[in-house]
Write a protein that holds these residues in place. Structure first.
Motif, mmCIF file in Angstrom:
data_model
loop_
_atom_site.group_PDB
_atom_site.id
_atom_site.type_symbol
_atom_site.label_atom_id
_atom_site.label_comp_id
_atom_site.label_asym_id
_atom_site.label_seq_id
_atom_site.Cartn_x
_atom_site.Cartn_y
_atom_site.Cartn_z
ATOM 1 N N ARG A 42 0.834 -1.209 0.000
ATOM 2 C CA ARG A 42 0.000 0.000 0.000
ATOM 3 C C ARG A 42 0.864 1.253 0.000
ATOM 4 N N ILE A 43 1.976 1.221 0.733
ATOM 5 C CA ILE A 43 2.911 2.352 0.741
ATOM 6 C C ILE A 43 3.427 2.604 -0.678
ATOM 7 N N GLN A 44 3.819 1.542 -1.362
ATOM 8 C CA GLN A 44 4.353 1.675 -2.720
ATOM 9 C C GLN A 44 3.310 2.201 -3.693
ATOM 10 N N GLU A 45 2.055 1.810 -3.489
ATOM 11 C CA GLU A 45 0.988 2.246 -4.386
ATOM 12 C C GLU A 45 0.507 3.667 -4.088
ATOM 13 N N SER A 46 0.552 4.071 -2.818
ATOM 14 C CA SER A 46 -0.097 5.311 -2.403
ATOM 15 C C SER A 46 0.850 6.485 -2.177
ATOM 16 N N ILE A 47 2.119 6.211 -1.894
ATOM 17 C CA ILE A 47 3.071 7.290 -1.627
ATOM 18 C C ILE A 47 4.059 7.368 -2.785
ATOM 19 N N PRO A 48 4.162 8.514 -3.444
ATOM 20 C CA PRO A 48 5.078 8.627 -4.587
ATOM 21 C C PRO A 48 6.529 8.405 -4.180
ATOM 22 N N ALA A 49 7.305 7.879 -5.096
ATOM 23 C CA ALA A 49 8.699 7.533 -4.811
ATOM 24 C C ALA A 49 9.533 8.732 -4.403
ATOM 25 N N TRP A 50 9.126 9.930 -4.842
ATOM 26 C CA TRP A 50 9.931 11.119 -4.542
ATOM 27 C C TRP A 50 9.727 11.631 -3.118
ATOM 28 N N HIS A 51 8.688 11.164 -2.446
ATOM 29 C CA HIS A 51 8.431 11.700 -1.107
ATOM 30 C C HIS A 51 9.504 11.243 -0.132
ATOM 31 N N SER A 52 9.995 12.182 0.674
ATOM 32 C CA SER A 52 11.151 11.918 1.543
ATOM 33 C C SER A 52 10.879 10.906 2.658
ATOM 34 N N LEU A 53 9.613 10.694 3.017
ATOM 35 C CA LEU A 53 9.308 9.752 4.095
ATOM 36 C C LEU A 53 9.142 8.315 3.620
ATOM 37 N N ARG A 54 8.944 8.135 2.324
ATOM 38 C CA ARG A 54 8.630 6.799 1.822
ATOM 39 C C ARG A 54 9.714 5.776 2.172
ATOM 40 N N LYS A 55 10.972 6.137 2.011
ATOM 41 C CA LYS A 55 12.052 5.176 2.276
ATOM 42 C C LYS A 55 12.084 4.761 3.744
ATOM 43 N N TYR A 56 11.724 5.692 4.640
ATOM 44 C CA TYR A 56 11.702 5.362 6.065
ATOM 45 C C TYR A 56 10.551 4.408 6.377
ATOM 46 N N PRO A 204 -3.670 -3.377 14.741
ATOM 47 C CA PRO A 204 -2.980 -2.089 14.828
ATOM 48 C C PRO A 204 -1.839 -1.941 13.827
ATOM 49 N N THR A 205 -1.217 -3.049 13.416
ATOM 50 C CA THR A 205 -0.174 -2.965 12.394
ATOM 51 C C THR A 205 -0.771 -2.503 11.073
ATOM 52 N N ALA A 206 -1.873 -3.114 10.660
ATOM 53 C CA ALA A 206 -2.543 -2.692 9.430
ATOM 54 C C ALA A 206 -3.048 -1.259 9.550
ATOM 55 N N TRP A 207 -3.578 -0.910 10.701
ATOM 56 C CA TRP A 207 -4.083 0.439 10.955
ATOM 57 C C TRP A 207 -2.947 1.456 10.872
ATOM 58 N N TRP A 208 -1.771 1.071 11.356
ATOM 59 C CA TRP A 208 -0.613 1.972 11.350
ATOM 60 C C TRP A 208 -0.229 2.356 9.920
ATOM 61 N N TYR A 209 -0.248 1.390 9.014
ATOM 62 C CA TYR A 209 0.081 1.710 7.627
ATOM 63 C C TYR A 209 -0.959 2.655 7.032
ATOM 64 N N SER A 210 -2.215 2.497 7.428
ATOM 65 C CA SER A 210 -3.259 3.419 6.960
ATOM 66 C C SER A 210 -2.954 4.837 7.432
ATOM 67 N N PHE A 211 -2.461 4.957 8.685
ATOM 68 C CA PHE A 211 -2.092 6.286 9.184
ATOM 69 C C PHE A 211 -0.923 6.864 8.400
ATOM 70 N N LEU A 212 0.110 6.061 8.165
ATOM 71 C CA LEU A 212 1.275 6.551 7.434
ATOM 72 C C LEU A 212 0.876 7.079 6.062
ATOM 73 N N ILE A 213 -0.002 6.357 5.382
ATOM 74 C CA ILE A 213 -0.449 6.779 4.054
ATOM 75 C C ILE A 213 -1.276 8.061 4.146
ATOM 76 N N LYS A 214 -2.234 8.099 5.083
ATOM 77 C CA LYS A 214 -3.078 9.281 5.247
ATOM 78 C C LYS A 214 -2.243 10.491 5.621
ATOM 79 N N ASP A 215 -1.305 10.311 6.516
ATOM 80 C CA ASP A 215 -0.444 11.400 6.968
ATOM 81 C C ASP A 215 0.397 11.948 5.820
ATOM 82 N N THR A 216 0.941 11.056 4.989
ATOM 83 C CA THR A 216 1.764 11.489 3.870
ATOM 84 C C THR A 216 0.923 12.198 2.813
#
Length: 227
Positions: A42-56, A204-216
């Motif tokens: 989901r991170i790979q699909e939803s957060i563009p590669a150029w965003h500085s937080l994606r690698k973290y 909560p692990t799945a929920w956490w990724y939802s937060f990371l995507i929403k936050d980004t």
């Protein structure tokens, strides 16, 4: 099974299933592995590669995959080496979680422990296990306080429900971890408090990724508005 069931060197006896010593701990560890795997996709699909937080965030996923892989191996076969890899994997994941909290909360992305000796005896292994748990708890408490404070500040500022998710996830994880305090004999020789703790961390692990995507996504949108 003995009646009453007693521990041997601090461990409960289990019924083996398909060669696994603690089958439900293995299964629930796999559920957590799958939650990280799905979250990373989901991170790979939803957060563009150029965003500085994606690698973290991707690194967080890899630490999670490694940690739960070692957990599956350890609960399949309890040896000194599999136990150490399980502890090291979990410890590395917790430490990286603290690092990620510092990076995200302080926005450091915008700017460009020695291995212990081999436990030789059951007593040493039990001591090593206690020290590992204590250090993980200490780091986890710091991390949880940071994310809870972050949630409170952002929610007061933006009044958006999703900004409170980290604090809610922290509360869920604390409740899940409290299962470890019960430490009851495994039901039917299969399910104990530790395995239920593993089960309790899946959502909560799945929920956490939802937060990371929403936050980004919110971060990207705010930058577009400023531009």
């Amino acid at each position: 099974m003995l009646s009453p069931v007693v521990q041997f060197h601090g461990k409960w006896p289990f019924r083996r299933m398909l060669g696994m010593q603690e089958p439900f701990s293995v299964l629930f560890s796999f559920f957590n592995f799958a939650a990280h795997w799905h979250g990373m996709s989901r991170i790979q699909e939803s957060i563009p590669a150029w965003h500085s937080l994606r690698k973290y965030y991707m690194a967080f996923g890899y630490f999670g995959l490694a940690s739960w892989t070692f957990s599956m191996i350890f609960h399949t076969r309890d040896f000194a080496i599999t136990e150490k890899f399980d502890y090291w994997g979990a410890g590395a994941s917790v430490l990286y979680g603290l690092y990620l909290a510092v990076v995200r909360i302080l926005r450091l992305d915008l700017e460009n422990p020695p291995a212990p000796s081999d436990p030789a005896s059951p007593v040493d292994r039990n001591l090593y296990s206690a020290l590992h748990a204590a250090s993980n708890v200490a780091v986890g408490i710091i991390q949880n306080l940071m994310w809870t404070g972050f949630s409170i500040v952002r929610y007061k500022k933006h009044l958006k429900s999703w900004t409170a998710w980290p604090g809610m996830i922290v509360a869920w994880l604390i409740l899940a971890m409290s299962l470890e305090l019960l430490d009851f004999p495994p039901w039917n020789g299969l399910i104990d408090a530790h395995s239920l703790w593993h089960l309790g961390t899946v959502v909560p692990t799945a929920w956490w990724y939802s937060f990371l995507i929403k936050d980004t996504q919110d971060d990207i949108a705010s930058h577009r508005l400023k531009a």
